[in-house]
Write a protein that holds these residues in place. Structure first.
Motif, PDB file in Angstrom:
ATOM      1  N   ALA A   1     -67.923   0.584 -69.893  1.00  0.00           N
ATOM      2  CA  ALA A   1     -69.342   0.757 -70.663  1.00  0.00           C
ATOM      3  C   ALA A   1     -70.180  -0.422 -70.806  1.00  0.00           C
ATOM      4  O   ALA A   1     -71.406  -0.469 -70.785  1.00  0.00           O
ATOM      5  N   ASP A   2     -69.429  -1.722 -70.791  1.00  0.00           N
ATOM      6  CA  ASP A   2     -70.171  -2.922 -70.810  1.00  0.00           C
ATOM      7  C   ASP A   2     -71.094  -3.197 -69.713  1.00  0.00           C
ATOM      8  O   ASP A   2     -72.051  -3.488 -69.658  1.00  0.00           O
ATOM      9  N   PHE A   3     -70.369  -2.952 -68.545  1.00  0.00           N
ATOM     10  CA  PHE A   3     -70.856  -3.086 -67.217  1.00  0.00           C
ATOM     11  C   PHE A   3     -72.162  -2.272 -67.126  1.00  0.00           C
ATOM     12  O   PHE A   3     -73.324  -2.586 -66.425  1.00  0.00           O
ATOM     13  N   LEU A   4     -71.758  -0.782 -67.196  1.00  0.00           N
ATOM     14  CA  LEU A   4     -73.061  -0.060 -67.009  1.00  0.00           C
ATOM     15  C   LEU A   4     -74.094  -0.390 -68.108  1.00  0.00           C
ATOM     16  O   LEU A   4     -75.295  -0.297 -67.691  1.00  0.00           O
ATOM     17  N   ALA A   5     -73.814  -0.606 -69.294  1.00  0.00           N
ATOM     18  CA  ALA A   5     -75.063  -0.765 -70.293  1.00  0.00           C
ATOM     19  C   ALA A   5     -75.767  -2.016 -69.641  1.00  0.00           C
ATOM     20  O   ALA A   5     -77.186  -1.857 -69.723  1.00  0.00           O
ATOM     21  N   GLU A   6     -75.145  -2.928 -69.323  1.00  0.00           N
ATOM     22  CA  GLU A   6     -75.845  -4.190 -68.890  1.00  0.00           C
ATOM     23  C   GLU A   6     -76.631  -4.100 -67.650  1.00  0.00           C
ATOM     24  O   GLU A   6     -77.683  -4.268 -67.462  1.00  0.00           O
ATOM     25  N   ASN A   7     -76.125  -3.276 -66.704  1.00  0.00           N
ATOM     26  CA  ASN A   7     -76.921  -2.922 -65.227  1.00  0.00           C
ATOM     27  C   ASN A   7     -77.973  -1.741 -65.616  1.00  0.00           C
ATOM     28  O   ASN A   7     -78.909  -2.014 -64.983  1.00  0.00           O
ATOM     29  N   ILE A   8     -77.737  -0.954 -66.737  1.00  0.00           N
ATOM     30  CA  ILE A   8     -78.789   0.021 -66.811  1.00  0.00           C
ATOM     31  C   ILE A   8     -80.172  -0.716 -67.534  1.00  0.00           C
ATOM     32  O   ILE A   8     -81.195  -0.358 -67.202  1.00  0.00           O
TER      33      ILE A   8
END
Length: 103
Positions: free
Chosen positions: A89-96
């Motif tokens: 979730a953290d990875f996706l949030a950062e990249n989004i």
């Protein structure tokens, strides 16, 4: 007129704003997850995974005309076998946020 549902990557294939992600995991991780989620033994969990995978692949091939496993259908394929839900979730949030800074 008959309306067919299709896979998300197919529905949004021409949408430049869509971020199409496919999550994968090794079979042992998937089996453990299904055993925990549905209180199944290992054999039943494996059978459930096989049945669901086959049904999803057949559905995708029928309505989208391609394999759901073809990485070219996605912007990102993530193997979550060794990752926690929070780290994904953290990875996706950062990249989004990087891809869509106006959000």
């Amino acid at each position: 007129m008959r309306h067919h549902r299709s896979s998300g990557f197919h529905v949004f294939k021409d949408n430049p704003s869509a971020l199409k992600i496919f999550f994968i995991a090794d079979i042992n991780t998937r089996v453990r997850h299904i055993m925990d989620q549905f209180a199944l033994d290992e054999d039943a969990a494996r059978k459930r995974i096989e049945m669901v995978d086959k049904a999803r692949e057949n559905y995708t091939k029928t309505f989208a005309g391609v394999s759901r496993y073809d990485a070219r259908n996605y912007d990102l394929v993530i193997n979550v076998s060794q990752l926690t839900t929070d780290s994904v979730a953290d990875f996706l949030a950062e990249n989004i946020r990087k891809r869509y800074p106006h959000l």
